[in-house]
Design a protein around this motif. Structure first.
Motif, PDB file in Angstrom:
ATOM      1  N   PRO A 178       0.829  -1.310  -0.067  1.00  0.00           N
ATOM      2  CA  PRO A 178       0.013   0.092   0.132  1.00  0.00           C
ATOM      3  C   PRO A 178       0.738   1.467   0.071  1.00  0.00           C
ATOM      4  O   PRO A 178       0.547   2.307  -1.023  1.00  0.00           O
ATOM      5  N   ALA A 179       1.899   1.319   0.769  1.00  0.00           N
ATOM      6  CA  ALA A 179       2.699   2.436   1.002  1.00  0.00           C
ATOM      7  C   ALA A 179       3.294   2.698  -0.616  1.00  0.00           C
ATOM      8  O   ALA A 179       3.403   3.855  -0.837  1.00  0.00           O
ATOM      9  N   LYS A 180       3.663   1.731  -1.251  1.00  0.00           N
ATOM     10  CA  LYS A 180       4.302   1.834  -2.651  1.00  0.00           C
ATOM     11  C   LYS A 180       3.198   2.531  -3.518  1.00  0.00           C
ATOM     12  O   LYS A 180       3.411   3.643  -4.325  1.00  0.00           O
ATOM     13  N   ARG A 181       2.070   2.093  -3.504  1.00  0.00           N
ATOM     14  CA  ARG A 181       0.951   2.722  -4.328  1.00  0.00           C
ATOM     15  C   ARG A 181       0.704   4.161  -4.199  1.00  0.00           C
ATOM     16  O   ARG A 181       0.605   5.002  -4.967  1.00  0.00           O
ATOM     17  N   LEU A 182       0.693   4.347  -2.799  1.00  0.00           N
ATOM     18  CA  LEU A 182       0.390   5.709  -2.396  1.00  0.00           C
ATOM     19  C   LEU A 182       1.586   6.847  -2.816  1.00  0.00           C
ATOM     20  O   LEU A 182       1.544   7.838  -3.340  1.00  0.00           O
ATOM     21  N   ALA A 183       2.510   6.234  -2.748  1.00  0.00           N
ATOM     22  CA  ALA A 183       3.812   7.057  -2.956  1.00  0.00           C
ATOM     23  C   ALA A 183       3.738   7.188  -4.609  1.00  0.00           C
ATOM     24  O   ALA A 183       4.247   8.181  -5.132  1.00  0.00           O
ATOM     25  N   ALA A 184       3.176   6.104  -5.385  1.00  0.00           N
ATOM     26  CA  ALA A 184       3.291   6.331  -6.659  1.00  0.00           C
ATOM     27  C   ALA A 184       2.114   7.125  -7.195  1.00  0.00           C
ATOM     28  O   ALA A 184       2.414   8.128  -8.085  1.00  0.00           O
ATOM     29  N   LEU A 185       1.145   7.264  -6.443  1.00  0.00           N
ATOM     30  CA  LEU A 185       0.023   8.287  -6.735  1.00  0.00           C
ATOM     31  C   LEU A 185       0.559   9.750  -6.733  1.00  0.00           C
ATOM     32  O   LEU A 185       0.374  10.740  -7.582  1.00  0.00           O
ATOM     33  N   GLY A 186       1.536   9.916  -5.454  1.00  0.00           N
ATOM     34  CA  GLY A 186       2.035  11.316  -5.319  1.00  0.00           C
ATOM     35  C   GLY A 186       2.929  11.762  -6.454  1.00  0.00           C
ATOM     36  O   GLY A 186       2.850  12.780  -6.927  1.00  0.00           O
ATOM     37  N   LYS A 187       3.888  10.710  -6.894  1.00  0.00           N
ATOM     38  CA  LYS A 187       4.730  10.914  -7.887  1.00  0.00           C
ATOM     39  C   LYS A 187       4.110  11.411  -9.263  1.00  0.00           C
ATOM     40  O   LYS A 187       4.787  12.094 -10.155  1.00  0.00           O
ATOM     41  N   LEU A 188       3.246  10.582  -9.572  1.00  0.00           N
ATOM     42  CA  LEU A 188       2.297  10.946 -10.717  1.00  0.00           C
ATOM     43  C   LEU A 188       1.648  12.178 -10.803  1.00  0.00           C
ATOM     44  O   LEU A 188       1.891  12.930 -11.775  1.00  0.00           O
ATOM     45  N   ALA A 189       1.153  12.507  -9.822  1.00  0.00           N
ATOM     46  CA  ALA A 189       0.525  13.789  -9.649  1.00  0.00           C
ATOM     47  C   ALA A 189       1.601  14.808  -9.688  1.00  0.00           C
ATOM     48  O   ALA A 189       1.189  15.952 -10.420  1.00  0.00           O
ATOM     49  N   ALA A 190       2.453  14.774  -9.146  1.00  0.00           N
ATOM     50  CA  ALA A 190       3.676  15.798  -8.897  1.00  0.00           C
ATOM     51  C   ALA A 190       4.040  15.948 -10.409  1.00  0.00           C
ATOM     52  O   ALA A 190       4.700  16.990 -10.763  1.00  0.00           O
ATOM     53  N   ALA A 191       3.980  15.123 -11.180  1.00  0.00           N
ATOM     54  CA  ALA A 191       4.435  15.005 -12.595  1.00  0.00           C
ATOM     55  C   ALA A 191       3.506  15.614 -13.605  1.00  0.00           C
ATOM     56  O   ALA A 191       3.589  15.737 -15.025  1.00  0.00           O
ATOM     57  N   GLY A 192       2.262  15.932 -13.038  1.00  0.00           N
ATOM     58  CA  GLY A 192       1.226  16.557 -13.984  1.00  0.00           C
ATOM     59  C   GLY A 192       0.415  15.584 -14.626  1.00  0.00           C
ATOM     60  O   GLY A 192      -0.625  15.960 -15.374  1.00  0.00           O
ATOM     61  N   VAL A 193       0.141  14.315 -14.412  1.00  0.00           N
ATOM     62  CA  VAL A 193      -0.324  13.195 -14.523  1.00  0.00           C
ATOM     63  C   VAL A 193      -1.755  13.280 -13.874  1.00  0.00           C
ATOM     64  O   VAL A 193      -1.806  12.949 -12.531  1.00  0.00           O
ATOM     65  N   PRO A 194      -3.009  13.603 -14.521  1.00  0.00           N
ATOM     66  CA  PRO A 194      -4.251  13.183 -13.843  1.00  0.00           C
ATOM     67  C   PRO A 194      -4.492  11.941 -12.998  1.00  0.00           C
ATOM     68  O   PRO A 194      -4.058  11.094 -13.555  1.00  0.00           O
ATOM     69  N   THR A 195      -4.678  11.894 -11.916  1.00  0.00           N
ATOM     70  CA  THR A 195      -4.318  10.877 -10.948  1.00  0.00           C
ATOM     71  C   THR A 195      -5.607  10.394  -9.794  1.00  0.00           C
ATOM     72  O   THR A 195      -5.963  11.453  -9.504  1.00  0.00           O
ATOM     73  N   HIS A 196      -6.112   9.185  -9.830  1.00  0.00           N
ATOM     74  CA  HIS A 196      -7.275   9.150  -9.051  1.00  0.00           C
ATOM     75  C   HIS A 196      -6.845   7.799  -8.212  1.00  0.00           C
ATOM     76  O   HIS A 196      -6.081   6.704  -8.488  1.00  0.00           O
ATOM     77  N   VAL A 197      -7.458   7.816  -7.103  1.00  0.00           N
ATOM     78  CA  VAL A 197      -7.340   6.776  -6.102  1.00  0.00           C
ATOM     79  C   VAL A 197      -8.822   6.080  -6.161  1.00  0.00           C
ATOM     80  O   VAL A 197      -9.747   6.503  -6.040  1.00  0.00           O
ATOM     81  N   SER A 198      -8.670   4.572  -6.275  1.00  0.00           N
ATOM     82  CA  SER A 198      -9.552   3.878  -6.480  1.00  0.00           C
ATOM     83  C   SER A 198      -9.596   2.923  -5.026  1.00  0.00           C
ATOM     84  O   SER A 198      -8.767   2.216  -5.090  1.00  0.00           O
ATOM     85  N   ILE A 199     -10.742   2.802  -4.456  1.00  0.00           N
ATOM     86  CA  ILE A 199     -10.747   1.878  -3.177  1.00  0.00           C
ATOM     87  C   ILE A 199     -11.445   0.676  -3.861  1.00  0.00           C
ATOM     88  O   ILE A 199     -12.721   0.722  -3.425  1.00  0.00           O
ATOM     89  N   ALA A 200     -10.894  -0.331  -4.183  1.00  0.00           N
ATOM     90  CA  ALA A 200     -11.660  -1.313  -5.212  1.00  0.00           C
ATOM     91  C   ALA A 200     -10.985  -2.594  -5.050  1.00  0.00           C
ATOM     92  O   ALA A 200      -9.658  -2.601  -5.202  1.00  0.00           O
ATOM     93  N   PRO A 201     -11.604  -3.717  -4.541  1.00  0.00           N
ATOM     94  CA  PRO A 201     -12.910  -3.425  -3.987  1.00  0.00           C
ATOM     95  C   PRO A 201     -12.899  -3.224  -2.344  1.00  0.00           C
ATOM     96  O   PRO A 201     -11.858  -3.507  -1.671  1.00  0.00           O
ATOM     97  N   VAL A 202     -13.992  -2.666  -1.763  1.00  0.00           N
ATOM     98  CA  VAL A 202     -14.118  -2.404  -0.428  1.00  0.00           C
ATOM     99  C   VAL A 202     -14.765  -4.040  -0.009  1.00  0.00           C
ATOM    100  O   VAL A 202     -15.810  -4.543  -0.692  1.00  0.00           O
ATOM    101  N   ILE A 203     -14.351  -4.840   0.897  1.00  0.00           N
ATOM    102  CA  ILE A 203     -14.698  -5.936   1.418  1.00  0.00           C
ATOM    103  C   ILE A 203     -15.137  -5.802   2.915  1.00  0.00           C
ATOM    104  O   ILE A 203     -14.429  -5.252   3.811  1.00  0.00           O
TER     105      ILE A 203
END
Length: 356
Positions: A210-235
């Motif tokens: 999870p920490a790596k995915r969240l860090a990747a979200l931040g790096k994508l956003a910082a590079a100007g890539v429109p980025t979305h977090v999907s909580i999928a699936p919720v169990i």
């Protein structure tokens, strides 16, 4: 029940829809063989190459936001126990269980086939979705680089493309994604199901932590890539208590777009998921399934258009309210704007751009 380290499914259940042969190990012999031979060797990943005639799949589903997609890989080594794509392995006469995550198929000519499709005179562009079935950044992408080849082609011809993944390997293509984003041709969704790495190893054993995915979200956003977090699936009763924490962690990375989907259990996924629950969470297996069924009119799954994504009942309302309240508190906004299809310029089949 044997637990295979690094694998999500507990067994190699075959499909009952296609009358595939089933095998069951004799319990007494299994115990005796372990005494003589020791524990069985770890399951190894096997990869076979396919040669399809086309690579772009079209759909007419009225409740999904895309009409075309590319799945360069069949099967997925991430091994997510809840994956709704597992039943597709039955079409290969293989198990949606362990075979789905250990016997993979790859389409090396995907980029060439896509080029041929985009060059057809009657082709009309619309965003191509990647990651809608199996993950385009699962481990074998490091060897085959098919996703990168497709992104290179999309950038060349200015074709919009979207990515959904559970892997921080998406950062290997940050250069291409940033350039596509500069032309409003891409957005990326990363799925985060929990904040507990131990739980994630059980749910999705070979996906990024999870920490790596969240860090990747931040790096994508910082590079100007429109980025979305999907909580999928919720169990329910397994991961739902992480909803607020995931949204908070994503917001801290600069993400302001999010969505959630309750777990779906089509065809063979339901028995595989029940087996996984009884193995890892026997104390709450009944509660998990009862909550899922309470939101789906008493069934494990609802396959009907529209209603498959629309939940009913008290539990559904609770989840919706929790998500909405947290979104407002953290300042999440509306989903990404539409991508630009007007820049598309068809390639020729020999790899050169068509002249206008």
């Amino acid at each position: 029940m044997q637990i295979h380290k690094g694998r999500g499914a507990v067994s190699g259940q075959a499909s009952t829809r296609f009358n595939l042969p089933r095998r069951e190990a004799d319990g007494d012999w299994l115990d005796a063989s372990r005494e003589v031979d020791g524990e069985p060797a770890p399951l190894r990943t096997q990869v076979s190459e396919l040669s399809p005639r086309t690579i772009l799949s079209f759909n007419k589903s009225p409740d999904v936001p895309f009409d075309r997609s590319i799945n360069a890989y069949n099967g997925c080594e991430h091994g997510c126990i809840y994956c709704f794509a597992r039943p597709t392995h039955a079409y290969h006469d293989l198990s949606p269980g362990l075979d789905f995550e250990t016997r993979l198929f790859v389409k090396p000519q995907a980029a060439r086939l896509l080029r041929e499709t985009l060059a057809k005179p009657g082709y009309r562009p619309a965003p191509i979705a990647m990651g809608t079935n199996t993950d385009p950044y699962q481990p074998i992408e490091a060897r085959y680089r098919i996703t990168r080849q497709i992104l290179e082609l999309c950038l060349e011809v200015r074709h919009p493309v979207t990515i959904t993944t559970k892997s921080d390997r998406v950062l290997h293509d940050l250069d291409l994604l940033a350039e596509l984003a500069r032309h409003n041709l891409t957005h990326v969704a990363i799925s985060v199901t929990s904040m507990d790495p131990a739980l994630s190893r059980l749910l999705e054993p070979r996906a990024a932590a999870p920490a790596k995915r969240l860090a990747a979200l931040g790096k994508l956003a910082a590079a100007g890539v429109p980025t979305h977090v999907s909580i999928a699936p919720v169990i329910p009763a397994i991961t739902d208590h992480h909803i607020e924490e995931i949204l908070g962690a994503a917001a801290a990375q600069g993400i302001r777009s999010a969505s959630w989907i309750i777990v779906r259990l089509p065809h063979e996924v339901a028995p595989l998921f029940r087996e996984w629950l009884q193995t890892h969470f026997p104390d709450r297996a009944g509660k998990v399934m009862a909550t899922i069924q309470a939101m789906r009119a008493g069934r494990d799954n609802d396959p009907a258009f529209f209603s498959r994504f629309r939940l009913d009942g008290v539990w559904a309302q609770v989840f919706r309210q929790r998500f909405a309240i947290t979104m407002r508190r953290l300042g999440f906004g509306k989903p990404q704007v539409a991508l630009d299809c007007s820049q598309f310029r068809p390639p020729s089949r020999d790899g050169q751009l068509a002249l206008f």
